[in-house]
Design a protein around this motif. Structure first.
Motif, PDB file in Angstrom:
ATOM      1  N   THR A 159       0.824  -1.211   0.000  1.00  0.00           N
ATOM      2  CA  THR A 159       0.000   0.000   0.000  1.00  0.00           C
ATOM      3  C   THR A 159       0.856   1.257   0.000  1.00  0.00           C
ATOM      4  O   THR A 159       0.413   2.313  -0.454  1.00  0.00           O
ATOM      5  CB  THR A 159      -0.937   0.034   1.221  1.00  0.00           C
ATOM      6  N   SER A 160       2.113   1.149   0.478  1.00  0.00           N
ATOM      7  CA  SER A 160       2.967   2.340   0.545  1.00  0.00           C
ATOM      8  C   SER A 160       3.335   2.854  -0.844  1.00  0.00           C
ATOM      9  O   SER A 160       3.549   4.056  -1.021  1.00  0.00           O
ATOM     10  CB  SER A 160       4.237   2.046   1.354  1.00  0.00           C
ATOM     11  N   PHE A 161       3.408   1.958  -1.835  1.00  0.00           N
ATOM     12  CA  PHE A 161       3.721   2.402  -3.194  1.00  0.00           C
ATOM     13  C   PHE A 161       2.583   3.251  -3.745  1.00  0.00           C
ATOM     14  O   PHE A 161       2.804   4.292  -4.374  1.00  0.00           O
ATOM     15  CB  PHE A 161       3.976   1.197  -4.103  1.00  0.00           C
TER      16      PHE A 161
ATOM     17  N   LEU B 175       5.682 -10.598  -3.450  1.00  0.00           N
ATOM     18  CA  LEU B 175       4.230 -10.451  -3.397  1.00  0.00           C
ATOM     19  C   LEU B 175       3.770  -9.026  -3.728  1.00  0.00           C
ATOM     20  O   LEU B 175       2.594  -8.810  -4.013  1.00  0.00           O
ATOM     21  CB  LEU B 175       3.720 -10.819  -1.999  1.00  0.00           C
ATOM     22  N   TYR B 176       4.689  -8.057  -3.658  1.00  0.00           N
ATOM     23  CA  TYR B 176       4.290  -6.658  -3.809  1.00  0.00           C
ATOM     24  C   TYR B 176       3.574  -6.358  -5.126  1.00  0.00           C
ATOM     25  O   TYR B 176       2.532  -5.685  -5.116  1.00  0.00           O
ATOM     26  CB  TYR B 176       5.491  -5.719  -3.657  1.00  0.00           C
ATOM     27  N   PRO B 177       4.115  -6.777  -6.291  1.00  0.00           N
ATOM     28  CA  PRO B 177       3.427  -6.417  -7.543  1.00  0.00           C
ATOM     29  C   PRO B 177       1.984  -6.903  -7.592  1.00  0.00           C
ATOM     30  O   PRO B 177       1.089  -6.170  -8.015  1.00  0.00           O
ATOM     31  CB  PRO B 177       4.287  -7.098  -8.620  1.00  0.00           C
ATOM     32  N   GLY B 178       1.756  -8.144  -7.153  1.00  0.00           N
ATOM     33  CA  GLY B 178       0.390  -8.673  -7.159  1.00  0.00           C
ATOM     34  C   GLY B 178      -0.531  -7.883  -6.258  1.00  0.00           C
ATOM     35  O   GLY B 178      -1.667  -7.557  -6.632  1.00  0.00           O
ATOM     36  N   PHE B 179      -0.042  -7.535  -5.058  1.00  0.00           N
ATOM     37  CA  PHE B 179      -0.861  -6.747  -4.140  1.00  0.00           C
ATOM     38  C   PHE B 179      -1.114  -5.336  -4.685  1.00  0.00           C
ATOM     39  O   PHE B 179      -2.205  -4.793  -4.532  1.00  0.00           O
ATOM     40  CB  PHE B 179      -0.195  -6.667  -2.765  1.00  0.00           C
ATOM     41  N   VAL B 180      -0.104  -4.743  -5.324  1.00  0.00           N
ATOM     42  CA  VAL B 180      -0.284  -3.404  -5.903  1.00  0.00           C
ATOM     43  C   VAL B 180      -1.335  -3.448  -7.008  1.00  0.00           C
ATOM     44  O   VAL B 180      -2.174  -2.549  -7.129  1.00  0.00           O
ATOM     45  CB  VAL B 180       1.054  -2.846  -6.440  1.00  0.00           C
TER      46      VAL B 180
ATOM     47  N   LEU C 266      -9.112   0.494  -6.399  1.00  0.00           N
ATOM     48  CA  LEU C 266      -9.216   1.950  -6.510  1.00  0.00           C
ATOM     49  C   LEU C 266      -9.755   2.402  -7.861  1.00  0.00           C
ATOM     50  O   LEU C 266      -9.885   3.602  -8.121  1.00  0.00           O
ATOM     51  CB  LEU C 266      -7.844   2.589  -6.266  1.00  0.00           C
ATOM     52  N   GLY C 267     -10.043   1.447  -8.737  1.00  0.00           N
ATOM     53  CA  GLY C 267     -10.625   1.782 -10.030  1.00  0.00           C
ATOM     54  C   GLY C 267      -9.619   2.156 -11.092  1.00  0.00           C
ATOM     55  O   GLY C 267      -9.992   2.740 -12.132  1.00  0.00           O
TER      56      GLY C 267
END
Length: 306
Positions: free
Chosen positions: A28-30, A260-265, A272-273
């Motif tokens: 979420t920080s990205f 895991l970051y790219p998938g979560f982003v 967020l649409g």
């Protein structure tokens, strides 16, 4: 209280669950960082993040441990925080020129970088499947960075933000090996606090002059909300969880959760649409996730053999 409760429960599955929670928060920080990166100077934004996080933790640290610190602790935490400060400064600057997805994927190069540092600092050697998983993860990351375009890869079509963030990732690679190398049995909550305090000190020393140029009255409420979110959830919580887990699963496996970051982003952007990225990017993300799973499974097998 947080450290004492966690300290009583630390089987391997629980440690990995904590790292997944940390990965979700870091992801979420990205997105949050991208939303506020243009509103403040990167040094000021990072200083606010570290200093607010320090203030949040200070009463708890005073109550449980006192705020006295040894020169040894101060020196060790200063080394750890230096690499973090450089990384976050690079991150906020990079997000002015590149996307949250790009930075999250470039960050997946950090486990490979970190594994070399871990070998030098703590003698952590990779087994064959661990090395293969890191190489596969790097391949998937490069695929996403260049959007599956071989021509762009051959022409090294990196944007300015990607290069800035990559430089920060080389500094971030030191983080988990340094935590394991410099930890002397102290509470990880205490170590987290002094990492934040010394990080704030570095930022005041090298970027304090930028504070004068800030028109504080013009900073929007949404920007302050973003800073507070980054300070508590993606700084205090994630720093503590990561530093707590490193002694149990090691620097390389801890950093592997960045896969895991790219998938979560992508999921966050979808909620967020913002839609999904081009379809030719998705195979690279799949490869990155596969690499993380392989690295964790084979590292777990290696632990059981010891």
């Amino acid at each position: 209280m947080l450290h004492s409760k966690i300290g009583r429960i630390h089987p391997r599955p629980f440690i990995h669950l904590l790292m997944v929670v940390s990965a979700i928060l870091v992801s979420t920080s990205f997105t949050v960082g991208a939303a506020i990166a243009a509103k403040l100077d990167p040094a000021v934004l990072t200083l606010l993040r570290f200093s607010i996080a320090s203030v949040i933790l200070a009463p708890l640290i005073h109550h449980r441990y006192s705020l006295r610190v040894s020169w040894s602790m101060l020196g060790r935490c200063s080394l750890i925080s230096a690499c973090l400060v450089i990384f976050f400064w690079c991150m906020f600057l990079a997000l002015r020129y590149t996307t949250a997805l790009n930075t999250s994927v470039i960050f997946t190069l950090v486990p490979t970088i970190s594994s070399f540092y871990a070998l030098l600092l703590v003698g952590e050697r990779l087994r064959k499947w661990q090395g293969i998983a890191l190489l596969v993860g790097m391949t998937g990351a490069i695929w996403v960075i260049f959007k599956g375009d071989l021509g762009a890869l051959l022409s090294m079509d990196w944007n300015r933000g990607d290069l800035i963030f990559l430089a920060g990732c080389f500094c971030m690679g030191f983080y988990t090996p340094l935590v394991k190398w410099l930890h002397r049995g102290e509470s990880m909550l205490l170590m987290t606090f002094w990492v934040l305090v010394t990080g704030s000190g570095w930022l005041v020393l090298f970027g304090g002059s930028h504070l004068i140029a800030v028109d504080w009255a013009l900073i929007e409420a949404t920007t302050w909300a973003g800073i507070l979110y980054l300070a508590f959830f993606t700084t205090v919580i994630t720093f503590f969880l990561t530093q707590y887990c490193i002694p149990y699963i090691g620097p390389t496996r801890s950093m592997a959760y960045s896969y895991l970051y790219p998938g979560f982003v992508l999921l966050i952007d979808l909620v967020l649409g913002n839609g999904l990225p081009p379809l030719n990017v998705l195979p690279g993300i799949g490869v990155v996730l596969l690499a993380m799973v392989v690295l964790q499974v084979h590292s777990g097998v290696a632990e059981n053999e010891l």
